[in-house]
Scaffold this active site. Structure first.
Site: not given
Length: 906
Positions: A14, A16, A126, A352
């Protein structure tokens, strides 16, 4: 359902792009990860598959450093070994606009075309809650399943209640349904998206690992297909996965362990599902939890970012794109490449951890630069397209003289609109090439500003005000010549433009006249503003009473400010339970009139408020000891500072309510500031603007809720009504609100100052204190009935959209002084966007129905050759023929119409 269990292990990381490290530092590790994945595929180690986190931007990030490896990437993507898309970025769902959520999917799918394959899974691993219309968007894009880690209530399959508090959510498969009835298979990461991370290869460790993991997964699975996500945040790829799975198969012969991917897993899962699955309808927002980990307060972290995002989104989707379509219909080039560049650059700020404001300061400093670059680019597009359209308008049609000044007012809101226009106009300019620059200023200032009359295209006289702005430097950049500097004498013209065409323009003219402005006022006394719709009475403490003249209903004590401590973090608000909020209810305000005319009047309200300077020393100890925010109890310090707030409350002629701008000089830390609107209406629910939805939400949480706060996300507005009367608060970039039990008060957060990122460590974020000058804007709209039935929602949407007015000259042209390029009618439909398709020159115009009843929609455009219904990714699904009249838009449906102009492709 097969008898033998099958464990699907999906390798992923994942990613980010920016979070606890700035983008470039995270990218440094991304390049290492991708290098390793490609090398493993090349060496034929038995490593079968890697899921690239559902976002195609990672390809751009990697190839910017390793451009020579693009063909390798293409090879493994085409072979379905690297799985990409469907998104461009993993965006925050609630803090990005409706159109931004579509464009994110559209651009992700387009990017994937170049590589030959795309993962058709709605990937929200997420995401901090997901909007209720997501299944409809996914279905229209041909995606039938979604995965997510947050947002559903904690009940297991077949409504069994979880006894495992360590899990994010305790069931795996469900039916997720949008308000319009569209549904997709929902796959919950019940044990999070790292439940198969770092699989052991040593026998005893592997046996213990799988004994627990299989038990955990089976507890919440409805089939024998068990999902294990082999990765986590920024997780390096596990290189010995083949050996780990071989060991697992040896240890558990009754389970088939496979190195899988989402396409294969979903296909096999769907063939094994039971006949009935639990149905989850609408939003996924963790409402059946204790309320401490919803992450909703990211909506108020670093509000300045949300405001910049609102400006950029609005300029792109509600200004630049429609204007570019207008210009295209008049023979201009559609700036597809620049628009795509701007959208993609803006969406770099939409993950996010970025738009939510929950990263380290370096991340958000870079975001500000990106937003500024987007705004600069879009402003150039708007300038060029409005100039092109203005040159095509036959301003000579009015029969005026060369000295008169035409002003073209554009309306791109999609609604007929009344607007107060404020335009700076050059009444005379002298180029440096015609006079020495040292003499020009005195030459221009020596001249009297003439009296002007303002008329519309029908030669009706329009009330207006004029202010002398003096002499200012300017320059032109001609297409064929060198730059041309000049000085210009300028005036500011303010007037009301009424009933502007839906998607078009209206021309006005400034003409010299012997008559002078007759003045006028919207002030009935020094404390009362009034027009035909509302009356606003301002009190000594700066609050105000708003009366809806149509219903006779009044709302009292509006606009009181509330201040509390905030010892939470960028993710979550927290104040000590014993703390009593401070308010301006008993604080005197300085009140004065700063503008007054028949067009617009404004009263300034100034508060000088003594508040605690910061949280006490205990707070530093709590942060250093990583005390979780619900358990913090630090009080505010005894030292105080001044919080100065200047409120400009403005009422315009024809406005349905007052507009408010607040300037906050924030010198305090660790606190939250809200503005309160007590409605005193008896209702157990309210409405808020969300993604393609005016969503109905309860005023009170479910019984599991423990957090004293019950905050929510909003886009353009929040509204309370008792179905007889209502009050809607529109905003620009203020995404957080709460409905307080006392007086059914709408509380809108306008500033939150916090000191740390939060989450898994201590990351100080002094920039999140938002010290210095902050600005907010909102509008109050009283109305009959609900926000939908009264169509107050359209006023709220229009509030976000700026006016665009250009000055031109008297010239001949091909189009009249007033016109619409696209017109439409629909009793309950709401306009969303107008653009050209990405891969052809068809006009795409999108609407949605926010109501629970069917709507009839009609669309017309000049130069239209044929109409068709499209899905959101611009594929034709139904031919409508030569007219798009009386199309039925079902309740809550997102409806896109394509218009072929018969001009071929790009």
């Amino acid at each position: 359902m097969t008898e033998k269990r099958k464990a699907h292990i999906i390798s992923h990381s994942h990613w980010d792009r920016e979070w606890y490290l700035p983008f470039e530092k995270h990218r440094f590790y991304l390049v290492k990860l991708m290098d390793k994945v490609l090398d493993m595929f090349a060496s034929n180690t038995g490593f079968n598959s890697f899921h690239l986190d559902g976002q195609t931007i990672l390809l751009e990030d990697y190839l910017a450093i390793r451009p020579h490896r693009k063909e390798e990437l293409k090879k493994y993507i085409k072979e379905s070994r690297i799985h990409i898309g469907p998104w461009y970025v993993l965006q925050d769902a609630f803090l990005t606009s409706s159109e931004a959520n579509i464009r994110n999917l559209l651009y992700g799918l387009q990017d994937a075309k170049e590589y030959g394959q795309v993962s058709k899974i709605g990937y929200f691993p997420d995401t901090f809650g997901i909007y209720g219309q997501a299944p409809q968007l996914l279905k229209q894009a041909g995606i039938n399943a979604a995965t997510f880690g947050r947002g559903v209530k904690p009940t297991g399959f077949n409504n069994t209640v979880s006894d495992a508090v360590n899990f994010e959510s305790p069931f795996s498969e469900l039916k997720w349904e949008s308000p319009d009835g569209s549904s997709v298979l929902g796959i919950l990461f019940a044990n999070w998206y790292s439940n198969g991370n770092e699989i052991p290869t040593e026998p005893s460790e592997a046996e213990a690992f799988w004994q627990q993991k299989l038990k955990d997964a089976e507890k919440y699975a409805s089939t024998n297909h068990l999902l294990f996500m082999n990765g986590c945040d920024h997780q390096p790829v596990q290189v010995d996965i083949p050996e780990a799975l071989q060991m697992a198969n040896e240890l558990y012969p009754d389970v088939e362990f496979v190195h899988s991917n989402f396409d294969e897993y979903v296909q096999e899962l769907q063939m094994s599902l039971p006949e009935k699955l639990q149905t989850i309808k609408g939003e996924l927002r963790n409402q059946r939890t204790d309320g401490w980990s919803t992450l909703v307060n990211t909506a108020s972290a670093r509000i300045y970012l949300k405001q910049m995002n609102q400006v950029c989104q609005t300029l792109l989707e509600k200004v630049a794109e429609p204007l570019s379509v207008f210009a295209h219909l008049l023979g201009g080039e559609y700036p597809r490449d620049y628009l795509r560049y701007s959208w993609k650059l803006m969406m770099e700020n939409h993950p996010h951890d970025s738009i939510c404001g929950c990263s380290v300061d370096e991340v958000h400093e870079e975001m500000v630069t990106r937003f500024k670059k987007v705004q600069q680019t879009v402003e150039m597009i708007v300038s060029e397209k409005t100039e092109h359209i203005a040159t095509e308008i036959d301003t000579s049609e009015a029969g005026l003289t060369k000295g008169d000044i035409p002003l073209v007012v554009f309306n791109t809101s999609g609604n007929k609109r009344d607007m107060v226009i404020e335009k700076v106009v050059e009444i005379e300019k002298v180029y440096f090439s015609n006079m020495h620059f040292s003499e020009i200023r005195d030459h221009l200032m020596a001249k009297e500003v003439p009296n002007f009359t303002l008329i519309n295209s029908k030669k009706d006289v329009i009330p207006h005000t004029v202010k002398d702005m003096g002499v200012h430097f300017g320059y032109e950049l001609p297409d064929q010549d060198f730059r041309q500097p000049y000085f210009a004498r300028k005036i500011k013209v303010i007037f009301s433009a009424e009933q502007l065409p839906q998607l078009g323009y209206q021309t006005y003219f400034l003409t010299e006249s012997q008559e002078t402005d007759r003045g006028g006022s919207l002030l009935t006394n020094e404390r009362t503003l009034e027009n035909q719709y509302v009356q606003v009475l301002i009190h000594d403490n700066g609050s105000y009473t708003l009366k809806d003249k149509k219903t006779g209903h009044s709302y009292d004590r509006l606009g009181i400010y509330e201040n509390t401590s905030d010892i939470g973090n960028e993710y979550m608000f927290k104040k000590p339970a014993s703390e009593v909020p401070l308010t301006t209810e008993k604080l005197g305000a300085e009140i004065r009139t700063i503008e007054d005319s028949s067009i617009r009047s404004c009263i300034e309200i100034k508060h000088v408020w003594e508040v605690p300077q910061e949280a006490g020393q205990t707070f530093e100890e709590e942060k250093n000891n990583l005390v979780w925010h619900p358990d913090r109890n630090a009080a505010r310090s005894n030292e105080t500072t001044i919080l100065e707030m200047v409120t400009h409350l403005t009422l315009e002629t024809n406005a349905r309510g007052p507009k408010v701008k607040v300037t906050i000089n924030n010198q305090s830390k660790d606190h939250r500031l809200r503005v309160l609107f007590p409605t005193n209406l008896k209702t157990d629910h309210h409405y808020a603007d969300s993604i393609f939805e005016v969503v109905k939400r309860p005023n009170h949480p479910e019984i599991e809720w423990e957090n004293p706060s019950f905050d929510h996300h909003q886009q353009a507005f929040v509204s309370v009504s008792d179905e007889q009367v209502g009050l809607t608060i529109a905003n620009k970039g203020l995404n957080e609100y709460e409905i307080l039990e006392k007086d059914t008060t709408i509380a809108v957060t306008i500033l939150r100052s916090v000191s740390e990122l939060g989450d898994w460590g201590y990351f100080p974020t002094p920039g999140a204190q938002c010290l210095g000058e902050n600005h907010v804007e909102f509008m109050l709209i009283p109305h009959q009935e609900s926000v939908i039935d009264s169509e107050a929602y359209k006023i709220a949407y229009d509030f976000q959209i700026p006016d665009v007015t250009v000055q031109t000259d008297i010239h001949q042209g091909s189009v009249p002084l007033s016109g619409e390029f696209v017109s439409w009618g629909g009793d309950k439909s709401s306009f969303s966007s107008l653009k050209l398709a990405e891969e052809k020159d068809d006009i795409m115009v999108r609407f949605f129905n926010p109501s629970g009843t069917k709507s009839l929609l009609s669309v017309q455009s000049k130069k239209a050759h044929n109409y068709y219904q499209s899905n959101i990714i611009e594929e034709s699904i139904r031919n409508l023929g030569e007219k798009a009249s009386s199309q039925t838009v079902n309740p809550y449906e997102i409806f896109t119409i394509g218009i072929s102009t018969g001009e071929g492709g790009r």
